[in-house]
Design a protein around this motif. Structure first.
Motif, PDB file in Angstrom:
ATOM      1  N   LEU A 135       0.717  -1.373  -0.059  1.00 14.64           N
ATOM      2  CA  LEU A 135       0.065   0.085  -0.029  1.00 14.64           C
ATOM      3  C   LEU A 135       0.877   1.222  -0.008  1.00 14.64           C
ATOM      4  O   LEU A 135       0.448   2.369  -0.718  1.00 14.64           O
ATOM      5  CB  LEU A 135      -0.817   0.054   1.116  1.00 14.64           C
ATOM      6  CG  LEU A 135      -2.099  -0.886   1.106  1.00 14.64           C
ATOM      7  CD1 LEU A 135      -2.762  -1.105   2.366  1.00 14.64           C
ATOM      8  CD2 LEU A 135      -3.026  -0.679   0.020  1.00 14.64           C
ATOM      9  N   PHE A 146      -8.552   3.180  -9.974  1.00 11.08           N
ATOM     10  CA  PHE A 146      -8.959   3.037  -8.720  1.00 11.08           C
ATOM     11  C   PHE A 146      -9.719   4.248  -8.265  1.00 11.08           C
ATOM     12  O   PHE A 146      -9.561   5.211  -8.270  1.00 11.08           O
ATOM     13  CB  PHE A 146      -7.569   2.838  -7.910  1.00 11.08           C
ATOM     14  CG  PHE A 146      -7.908   2.691  -6.418  1.00 11.08           C
ATOM     15  CD1 PHE A 146      -7.980   1.228  -5.996  1.00 11.08           C
ATOM     16  CD2 PHE A 146      -7.961   3.707  -5.554  1.00 11.08           C
ATOM     17  CE1 PHE A 146      -8.296   1.308  -4.659  1.00 11.08           C
ATOM     18  CE2 PHE A 146      -8.015   3.444  -4.089  1.00 11.08           C
ATOM     19  CZ  PHE A 146      -8.195   2.338  -3.874  1.00 11.08           C
ATOM     20  N   VAL A 167     -12.030   5.377  -4.396  1.00 11.03           N
ATOM     21  CA  VAL A 167     -12.405   5.215  -3.024  1.00 11.03           C
ATOM     22  C   VAL A 167     -13.398   4.100  -2.616  1.00 11.03           C
ATOM     23  O   VAL A 167     -13.250   3.174  -2.046  1.00 11.03           O
ATOM     24  CB  VAL A 167     -12.787   6.285  -2.354  1.00 11.03           C
ATOM     25  CG1 VAL A 167     -13.153   6.108  -0.869  1.00 11.03           C
ATOM     26  CG2 VAL A 167     -11.615   7.439  -2.336  1.00 11.03           C
ATOM     27  N   LYS A 179     -14.381   1.636  -4.873  1.00 14.74           N
ATOM     28  CA  LYS A 179     -13.917   0.087  -4.967  1.00 14.74           C
ATOM     29  C   LYS A 179     -13.037  -0.258  -3.719  1.00 14.74           C
ATOM     30  O   LYS A 179     -13.210  -1.434  -3.472  1.00 14.74           O
ATOM     31  CB  LYS A 179     -13.100   0.268  -6.256  1.00 14.74           C
ATOM     32  CG  LYS A 179     -13.703   0.463  -7.718  1.00 14.74           C
ATOM     33  CD  LYS A 179     -12.843   0.474  -8.704  1.00 14.74           C
ATOM     34  CE  LYS A 179     -13.684   0.729 -10.034  1.00 14.74           C
ATOM     35  NZ  LYS A 179     -12.933   0.782 -11.194  1.00 14.74           N
ATOM     36  N   GLY A 180     -12.214   0.527  -3.322  1.00 17.01           N
ATOM     37  CA  GLY A 180     -11.001   0.060  -2.116  1.00 17.01           C
ATOM     38  C   GLY A 180     -11.983  -0.186  -1.069  1.00 17.01           C
ATOM     39  O   GLY A 180     -11.767  -1.302  -0.443  1.00 17.01           O
ATOM     40  N   GLY A 212     -12.298  -3.753   0.808  1.00 17.84           N
ATOM     41  CA  GLY A 212     -11.977  -3.830   2.336  1.00 17.84           C
ATOM     42  C   GLY A 212     -13.137  -4.462   3.100  1.00 17.84           C
ATOM     43  O   GLY A 212     -13.069  -5.492   3.995  1.00 17.84           O
ATOM     44  N   LEU A 222      -7.498  -1.732   4.238  1.00 17.38           N
ATOM     45  CA  LEU A 222      -8.010  -1.187   2.986  1.00 17.38           C
ATOM     46  C   LEU A 222      -9.047  -0.199   3.065  1.00 17.38           C
ATOM     47  O   LEU A 222      -8.620   0.843   2.012  1.00 17.38           O
ATOM     48  CB  LEU A 222      -8.166  -2.591   2.218  1.00 17.38           C
ATOM     49  CG  LEU A 222      -7.266  -3.476   1.720  1.00 17.38           C
ATOM     50  CD1 LEU A 222      -7.970  -4.736   0.977  1.00 17.38           C
ATOM     51  CD2 LEU A 222      -6.439  -2.812   0.678  1.00 17.38           C
ATOM     52  N   SER A 257      -7.834   3.472   1.332  1.00 17.58           N
ATOM     53  CA  SER A 257      -8.561   3.936   0.100  1.00 17.58           C
ATOM     54  C   SER A 257      -8.939   5.516   0.461  1.00 17.58           C
ATOM     55  O   SER A 257      -8.985   6.232  -0.332  1.00 17.58           O
ATOM     56  CB  SER A 257     -10.045   3.083  -0.224  1.00 17.58           C
ATOM     57  OG  SER A 257      -9.311   1.669  -0.384  1.00 17.58           O
TER      58      SER A 257
END
Length: 386
Positions: free
Chosen positions: A285, A313, A315, A317-318, A322, A370, A374
């Motif tokens: 990360l 990417f 926020v 999706k992350g 997570g 994660l 994000s």
């Protein structure tokens, strides 16, 4: 006449070089005269107190005062004040032969933007380089540099080098100390400047006082710089290796007991595997953070692949990934709780239940990490758009 542009500036950083400065300037002047080169000798003085400035002016060199201390500061400031289309920089300790600069100038005239001297090809005279530098420091740091930043440069730290002044100034080099030598090669490689090496010789330092270079301090500064400007080698690759090793350990032990010879691997080994996985994900990360910061600040150029990845990417999706990992960890925890309940919440066989709880807590930890990572990447994205 003083303000006119010339073809070549021979630039020497100077800090109390009264012993050797005159001979270096005379050699540089002779090179310009003998080869009919329209040029100047420029001394970037970094606060000398031994009369170096007067010696330089008396021998026909131009002197500029650089207030900010450091080898890199002197060279960067001198380059800004240079009048030459091309610059050849070299130390004023009489270790480099300023009479033999034609190979550098010829390559610059041919269109190369950075021409590096190679002391190992040209020859290192006896006593010119300490064994620690000759057999360990320079070869190891140059080898690491070529791995991190693929190029044909074999001598990253040669102090005699020539460059197209406009091309190097466009890199906006920042370092102030000895690591400036590495920064120039690294940034030139990252920005795909046209580079080449030419053999050069290294003679013993002509001064009686100790050199400004400090082996371990400056060696560490070079290594630190190489690592900081390569997020893949510093963060991504070590992180991926640790993650894969940790995941394999957890899966193999989770499936069943593992034995190599007379050695059994159980839940204690699984705990170390979980630690490896957690640390690996965390380090990976950091690679994403560094690349996102680089995209907004421009301190290193990003590849199209990196730019595309960061732009895809989001926020959201992350956070979703997570949350899914966290939920899976919670489900595994519930399963462990049910098994515990079936035993009236009494003592359990640690080997069996911990094969569930260790992966469960690992999933929860990675999932939560994660989610917050994000959001942090989202903050960096805001800065880039601004």
């Amino acid at each position: 006449m003083e303000e006119r542009e010339v073809e070549l500036t021979i630039l020497m950083p100077c800090l109390n070089e009264a012993e050797t400065l005159e001979i270096c300037i005379k050699k540089a002047m002779s090179f310009l005269t003998d080869n009919h080169v329209d040029g100047e000798v420029l001394i970037a003085d970094n606060g000398s107190t031994d009369g170096s400035q007067e010696i330089a002016r008396r021998n026909g060199a131009r002197v500029v005062d650089i207030e900010q201390k450091g080898y890199g500061s002197a060279l960067r400031g001198g380059s800004e004040k240079a009048r030459g289309k091309y610059v050849v920089m070299g130390d004023a300790d009489d270790s480099y032969n300023f009479l033999n600069l034609m190979p550098f100038l010829e390559k610059l005239r041919a269109g190369y933007e950075l021409v590096m001297g190679n002391r190992f090809k040209g020859g290192i005279e006896k006593g010119a380089m300490p064994p620690l530098h000759k057999y360990l420091g320079n070869p190891v740091l140059s080898f690491i540099g070529r791995i991190f930043y693929p190029s044909d440069i074999k001598d990253f730290h040669c102090g005699l080098r020539g460059y197209n002044r406009a091309a190097i100034q466009s890199l906006q080099l920042q370092t102030t100390g000895m690591e400036y030598a590495s920064e120039m090669v690294v940034q030139a490689t990252l920005h795909k400047l046209k580079m080449i090496e030419v053999p050069t010789t290294l003679s013993p330092d002509g001064r009686t006082r100790p050199p400004h270079l400090r082996s371990w301090r400056d060696g560490w500064r070079h290594l630190k710089f190489l690592m900081m400007y390569s997020p893949n080698w510093t963060f991504l690759y070590p992180g991926l290796i640790l993650s894969v090793i940790g995941l394999l350990i957890m899966v193999i032990i989770g499936i069943g007991p593992s034995r190599i010879g007379a050695v059994n691997f159980g839940i204690n080994t699984m705990m170390y595997g979980a630690t490896s996985l957690l640390v690996g994900v965390n380090i990976s990360l950091f690679s994403m953070f560094t690349k996102a910061y680089a995209l907004s600040s421009g301190f290193i150029p990003n590849s199209p692949k990196t730019v595309s990845l960061l732009e895809r990417f989001t926020v959201e999706k992350g956070v979703v990934i997570g949350v899914i990992l966290t939920i899976l960890g919670i489900i595994a925890t519930i399963i462990a709780f049910v098994i515990w309940g079936s035993h009236s919440f009494g003592n359990l066989q640690p080997e069996s239940i911990m094969k569930i709880t260790i992966p469960a807590t690992t999933l929860i930890a990675i999932g939560i990490e994660l989610v917050f990572a994000s959001f942090f990447l989202g903050i960096l994205e805001i800065e880039r758009k601004k």
